[in-house]
Enzyme design. Structure first.
Site, PDB file in Angstrom:
ATOM      1  N   HIS A 265      62.526 -46.647  -2.743  1.00 20.51           N
ATOM      2  CA  HIS A 265      61.413 -46.101  -2.114  1.00 20.51           C
ATOM      3  C   HIS A 265      59.675 -47.468  -3.030  1.00 20.51           C
ATOM      4  O   HIS A 265      58.484 -46.668  -2.550  1.00 20.51           O
ATOM      5  CB  HIS A 265      61.093 -44.781  -1.626  1.00 20.51           C
ATOM      6  CG  HIS A 265      61.678 -43.921  -1.205  1.00 20.51           C
ATOM      7  ND1 HIS A 265      62.977 -43.344  -2.279  1.00 20.51           N
ATOM      8  CD2 HIS A 265      62.590 -44.331   0.381  1.00 20.51           C
ATOM      9  CE1 HIS A 265      63.268 -42.581  -0.921  1.00 20.51           C
ATOM     10  NE2 HIS A 265      63.119 -43.521   0.121  1.00 20.51           N
ATOM     11  N   HIS A 292      52.651 -47.727  -4.661  1.00 24.86           N
ATOM     12  CA  HIS A 292      52.069 -47.700  -3.187  1.00 24.86           C
ATOM     13  C   HIS A 292      51.090 -48.904  -2.878  1.00 24.86           C
ATOM     14  O   HIS A 292      50.182 -49.098  -2.650  1.00 24.86           O
ATOM     15  CB  HIS A 292      51.963 -46.062  -3.044  1.00 24.86           C
ATOM     16  CG  HIS A 292      52.846 -45.272  -3.498  1.00 24.86           C
ATOM     17  ND1 HIS A 292      53.957 -44.794  -3.323  1.00 24.86           N
ATOM     18  CD2 HIS A 292      52.589 -44.820  -4.935  1.00 24.86           C
ATOM     19  CE1 HIS A 292      54.298 -43.869  -3.653  1.00 24.86           C
ATOM     20  NE2 HIS A 292      53.105 -43.420  -4.749  1.00 24.86           N
ATOM     21  N   THR A 376      53.684 -36.692  -4.123  1.00 26.63           N
ATOM     22  CA  THR A 376      53.480 -37.314  -2.193  1.00 26.63           C
ATOM     23  C   THR A 376      54.293 -38.462  -1.722  1.00 26.63           C
ATOM     24  O   THR A 376      54.398 -38.782  -0.175  1.00 26.63           O
ATOM     25  CB  THR A 376      52.323 -39.177  -2.228  1.00 26.63           C
ATOM     26  OG1 THR A 376      53.071 -39.961  -2.774  1.00 26.63           O
ATOM     27  CG2 THR A 376      50.649 -38.129  -3.191  1.00 26.63           C
TER      28      THR A 376
END
Length: 424
Positions: A265, A292, A376
């Site tokens: 991720h 991110h 998150t």
């Protein structure tokens, strides 16, 4: 809240006007800074229905505006505040606002069960009030008293024996008869191995698209339930903030990252021990950094192409995250070291060869927003202290594109604010 006070009880009226029959308030100053003075009436602290309650008074050093009626100004608030100490949430049921000691606004609800309990912003007046009330007025836990074993009444035989002159041989015989037989140890059969329990739990798969995407996280596992049930989730949009005169950020970043790996991720950096951030007089150690693309947080509706999140934890397992936004511009030396040392295999940590400090990916101007939020990504744990640095860093288009190709849009959608305060 209804703008009426007709349902307020006489005890509330006594609190605000001087009547000889009412008990005097005992105000204790909890905190004072350049913006306000916080006080709590110690006489009013009590526990009811597993909630703690207290009257709170805040004297403001600058005129405030009522959010519901901007034309109404005030410089003093008195609130009846309820605190759910175990969950660290609170709610005001009665609010009185004054301007130069003249009541200008009042509101309230008559049933605390209808109040909306929220987690206050760390280091805010409401957070300090909650810590004070929850730490005080504790009900001592009574020590368990083990009752003494009751003496069995003497049997008929014992009475007869005590009232007659029995021969020694007879007494010995009775004693032998009264002696219980030795209990044989019970052989325990070995428990059968529970293969299901011994099997390691497989991690629940989640992602950013399809049936494993953010809108489904809360249903993928019981451990992820907070992703849909939580009320203070992250990320958020910073639209408005309250000037709370926050203290400068205290960061120590002298120790380099030791490892880099590409997870399913994100790109993750693991840091050596020694880097810290001090928040609320608590030391949080830097553990890792994640990237991110595009950014998860936004400012006044504006998103950024990249966000770096530096995760810290204290000795009790509490988490604080320092987030840095990146805009397109000059190349960032720190990101360049990240991209040049990426491992060839996923989920395999590689030792960094060139020295990389967290400070290389943070701006020199470290003014920040602060708010309470969550992780998150699953399990979306709440109670996270968030520090979002206002000034963005720059990264080249090539660097941003390279990270985006690796992380593939790993940003969770914005979450509802739900009444949270953002301070700066």
């Amino acid at each position: 809240m209804q703008k009426a006070v007709t349902y307020f009880t006489l005890s509330l009226v006594c609190f605000f006007i001087s009547i000889s029959t009412c008990s005097a308030a005992n105000w204790a100053k909890v905190n004072e800074n350049s913006t306000s003075k916080l006080m709590i009436d110690k006489q009013s602290i009590l526990e009811k229905d597993k909630l703690k309650r207290a009257w709170v008074k805040i004297e403001y050093k600058a005129v405030q505006k009522n959010l519901e009626s901007p034309d109404t100004q005030y410089n003093l608030s008195k609130l009846l505040w309820y605190f759910d100490c175990p969950s660290q949430k609170s709610a005001a049921t009665q609010v009185f606002q004054y301007f130069n000691n003249e009541l200008v606004h009042s509101a309230g609800i008559d049933d605390v069960k209808k109040a909306k309990f929220i987690e206050p912003v760390p280091e805010s007046d409401f957070d300090r009030a909650m810590q004070y009330v929850c730490a005080s007025h504790k009900t001592p836990t009574p020590k368990a008293v083990t009752p003494a074993p009751a003496k069995a009444p003497p049997t008929t035989e014992a009475k007869t024996e005590a009232n007659t002159s029995a021969k020694p041989a007879d007494a010995e015989s009775k004693a032998t008869e009264a002696k219980p037989a030795e209990a044989k140890p019970i052989e325990k059969k070995p428990a059968k191995p529970n293969n299901k329990a011994e099997e390691a739990k497989k991690p629940v798969a989640w992602g950013y698209d399809g049936k494993e995407g953010p809108e489904h996280w809360g249903k993928l596992s019981e451990e992820f339930s907070m992703c849909s049930a939580g009320s203070t989730q992250s990320p958020i949009d910073i639209e408005e903030s309250l000037d709370a005169n926050l203290k400068p950020l205290k960061l120590l970043q002298k120790f380099p990252a030791k490892e880099i790996l590409q997870t399913n991720h994100s790109i993750q950096l693991n840091f050596r021990d020694g880097n810290i951030v001090a928040i609320d007089n608590i030391t949080f150690k830097l553990k890792q950094a994640n990237f991110h693309t595009p950014s998860e947080h936004s400012i006044q509706g504006k998103s950024f192409p990249l966000e770096a999140q530096f995760l810290h934890s204290d000795i009790k397992g509490n988490t604080a995250i320092v987030a840095v936004l990146f805009r397109e511009g000059r190349p960032n030396p720190g990101l360049e070291k990240v991209l040049k040392q990426l491992p060839n295999e996923s989920n395999k940590a590689v030792t960094l060869k060139s020295r990389l400090l967290a400070s290389e990916m943070m701006p020199s101007n470290q003014d920040y927003y602060r708010f309470s939020g969550s992780l998150t990504s699953p399990p979306c744990t709440e109670g996270i202290r968030w520090i979002l640095i206002k000034t963005p860093m720059t990264a080249s288009k090539e660097q941003i594109d390279a990270l985006a190709a690796l992380t593939q849009h790993n940003n969770r959608p914005l979450q509802a604010l739900n009444g949270r305060l953002i301070v700066d």
